[in-house]
Every structure is written in structure tokens, then in C-alpha cells.
Design a protein around this motif. Sequence first.
Motif, PDB file in Angstrom:
ATOM      1  N   THR A  27       3.177   5.126   1.205  1.00 51.63           N
ATOM      2  CA  THR A  27       3.141   6.512   1.668  1.00 51.63           C
ATOM      3  C   THR A  27       1.763   7.083   1.367  1.00 51.63           C
ATOM      4  N   GLN A  46       3.800   7.186   6.436  1.00 50.52           N
ATOM      5  CA  GLN A  46       3.982   5.837   5.903  1.00 50.52           C
ATOM      6  C   GLN A  46       3.140   4.871   6.712  1.00 50.52           C
ATOM      7  N   SER A  96       7.223   3.026  -2.539  1.00 46.52           N
ATOM      8  CA  SER A  96       5.782   3.248  -2.404  1.00 46.52           C
ATOM      9  C   SER A  96       5.067   3.028  -3.735  1.00 46.52           C
TER      10      SER A  96
END
Length: 461
Positions: A149, A167, A291
Motif C-alpha cells: 500500500t 495498492q 502491506s
Amino acid sequence: MTIPLHLGLSFMTSKFVKAFVICLERHSVVRNKPYLCALRNFGTGPNDSDGEDSSANAPASTFPQFSRRASLFGRRRSLSPLERVSQLLPEDTLSQEVWALRDTRNTEVEQDSQSLGKEREEATEEPQGSFAPHHVCVPGERPLCFGETLLAEFSRKRRLEFRKMFQLKEGLKLHSNWGLIAHTDMEGRPAGSIIRTSMGMPIVIRRPSLDEFTLFMKRGPAIAYPKDASAMLTMMDVTEGDCVLESGSGSGAMSLFLSRAVGYKGSVLSVEIREDHHRCAVLNYQRWRSSWSLRRGEEWPDNVHFHHGDLISAGPLLAGRGFNSVALDMVNPHLALPALVPHLHPGSVCAVYQANITQVIDLMEGLRCSALPLVCERIVEVQYRDWLVGPSLKKDGTFNKRKAPHEEDDDVDESEPNEDTKGDLNRQDPVPFGDVPYIARPHPEQTGHTAFLIKLRKILK
């Protein structure tokens, strides 16, 4: 404003055009008096006409062209009244003054296009696949990879114009009003890199912090803003290894802050009564964990346990458990206090997040009418005030200089930029430390009211 004007003029009657041409003849705008005048066709296609293909025999267009630089930023150069009128007239009726004005305008457009082309060439000559020469990889640094992200930012003239969290995925592109950037161009670069869009605009690509992630993540209900969440963590005195109860998962913002505070050794029990809010909180929590594992190479602690249910009737869920602190974000928190106070450690704090002052009054009235061992210590409202601080600049982009009281009038012109450096901030001579004055004022966009925070402490009576 130009397109509506053209559309309005296209419906003018022929009698009005003839009268208008007569007025222009008196002012020497046209050479002769045309008794038959046709309106120009303002079509949207390149060969719009009355059904005939006249592109092969038509002369080169002499209408004022819009600047490429203006189209780059989504703006068009405004036309003068004479240019607007000349577009309605046949070309053989225009005077020499009008043709001279058009030649001057076209010359300016060509020079502007050439300068813009040089800037675009310099931007494309920069190596897109290599890092900056002065960049030195530090231990533990990991380049950007697919699945992370990221946060894209574009600032101009001390103002943030664009910010978007997305993303990184293979085959996709980052869309903005300032151009496109392929995701493949970002992959493999270090965080904080500047990448130019298809229009040559510099965009900063970096990883978002936790507070930025909570602000830009997909949300259902309103979140607990980072300024309030940090104040609640301070009230609750959350440390690593604590066991914390949260009621009102919402979008998962407070759950993420609590998860980081308690660490690997602690745990968080988050209860949410609404199913859609519960699902949203779980998805945001999992997205941040995935992430984080890509950016750090290690797993984020899986210490938050989400439960869909009502805290008021969650006696079996809390049975046999004790909590070091409690965070409540509910409409009626005074109704849930009797169920959770027995599981709160003596001397610990229950922080309550309330949006309206009427809710605070209801909470205080509920404490007064109950026999719970809770004492209200504080009711606060956290307010931050952003400021703008930057060097004082002239209209041409150069720095202003401090004026000493003993300077004479002859030295005033020394601060004025010469013709070679005028308008170019990067070419001006370096200014010594302390010679540039700064301006400081409150930011025009301030964060308004978010919530009231109530600090309740359990005391054995």
C-alpha cells in the motif's frame, strides 16, 4: 467560458451578423463590406462541415491556437475580443491589423511550445530505472514491491494538490489530473522516490504511516482520528503486553493503534455490534498486516481478536478475563459500563470517545445514578493548529532579503535579481544563513471538532 461563447455565437441570425460587420467596417477591422456572410462551423471533429470533405483543399487554419503549456495544466489562453470576433468572419475580409495580431499570437505559441518541449525532453532523459546518484541503501531497506500500500503526493507552491493511497499491482496505472504513472515504473524503487507522470509532473511515491493509512483507508463509519487516538492511548497508559478491551471497532483505526501499542505480548479484544462495521474493520486490519509484511519482511503482530456482538450482553465473552484498560466508542457507553467494570483492573482507566456534548452529559448522568466504582478525572477536546512557515519570496520566485537598519538607499537595488536570474529560483546566488526572512501564519484549512474524550478511573470504594 470560450466554448459556451462559441455555441451562443453560432446561433446568431444573418441579419445580426450583417449589422455587426458594418460596425466593424467603421472601425477598420474589415477591408470591405461583405453583404453575404456565413457563420463559421464550430464542429468537434477535425473535418466537420456541411457534408463535404474539404480537408484536402482547405488552407491551413489561422485561428489562434491554444498553448500546449495551457493544455498541459487543463487551462486555455483567454482570447481577446478581436480574436473572438475574427473567428466569425471569412478570412478574406480581415484587415492587415488582424493578420498581424494573429502572426504575433502564433509566434508566442510556437516559442511556448518549444520551451515546453525542452522541459519534456529533459524530464524523459532522466533515468527511470535507476536510483538517484546520491542515494545510499541503508541496512534493512527494502524497495517497493507489488502488493504494498503506497501513497502518492504532488505539491506545488507550498500547497498539497494531490494525495492518493493505492495498492501497487502489476499492469495497473496511477491516474491523476497531472498524468499517469505505470505501477511497473514504481516497482523496485526505494520509498520516497520522485517519479514523473506522462505529463512531466513530479509525483512523490512513498509508504504511508499508520496514521495516514487510517485516514485514507476504506471506511464505513467515522474513524477515531490519530490526534484523538494518541490522546486516548496516553490516558489509558497502554504499554507492551497489556490486555485491552475495545468496544466499537468501526473501521478499525483504533484497533490498529492499540495493536501497535500492546505489541507481540499483548492482546486486544474488539467488539462491534454492526456486521458491516465488523467486516470493514477486519479487512482494513488484514490489509495493513499484509502491506507491513511486504515492506518490513516480518509479520505484524496478530494480536487483535474481532468479535461481532453486543458488549452489553457479552457476559460469557468476558468471563474469566481481566483488562488493563478499556476504550469505548459507543452511542450509549453508560449502558455497557455495568458489564465491563467488573473485568477492569483496579486503578485502570476507561477512555470514552463521544462525538457530541449531549452524549457526555448522558454519560455523567449515568455515572451519578449508578453505584459503579468509577471517577471522572478529565473531559478534554484535542485540537491541533497547523501552521504555514516558509521563506518569503518575491513575485518572480526569488528570495527576499533582510534589510538592515543601517543600509543606505543605494544598496536597495542589490537585492533585485538581474535579467539572467529573474524568475528562476534555482539559478539565483546562494543566500547566506539568516539573510532570508520567513513568513508564518495559521494554515487556512484547519481540522474542526472531532470528539470529546472522557477519562474514567476505577477506584475501590
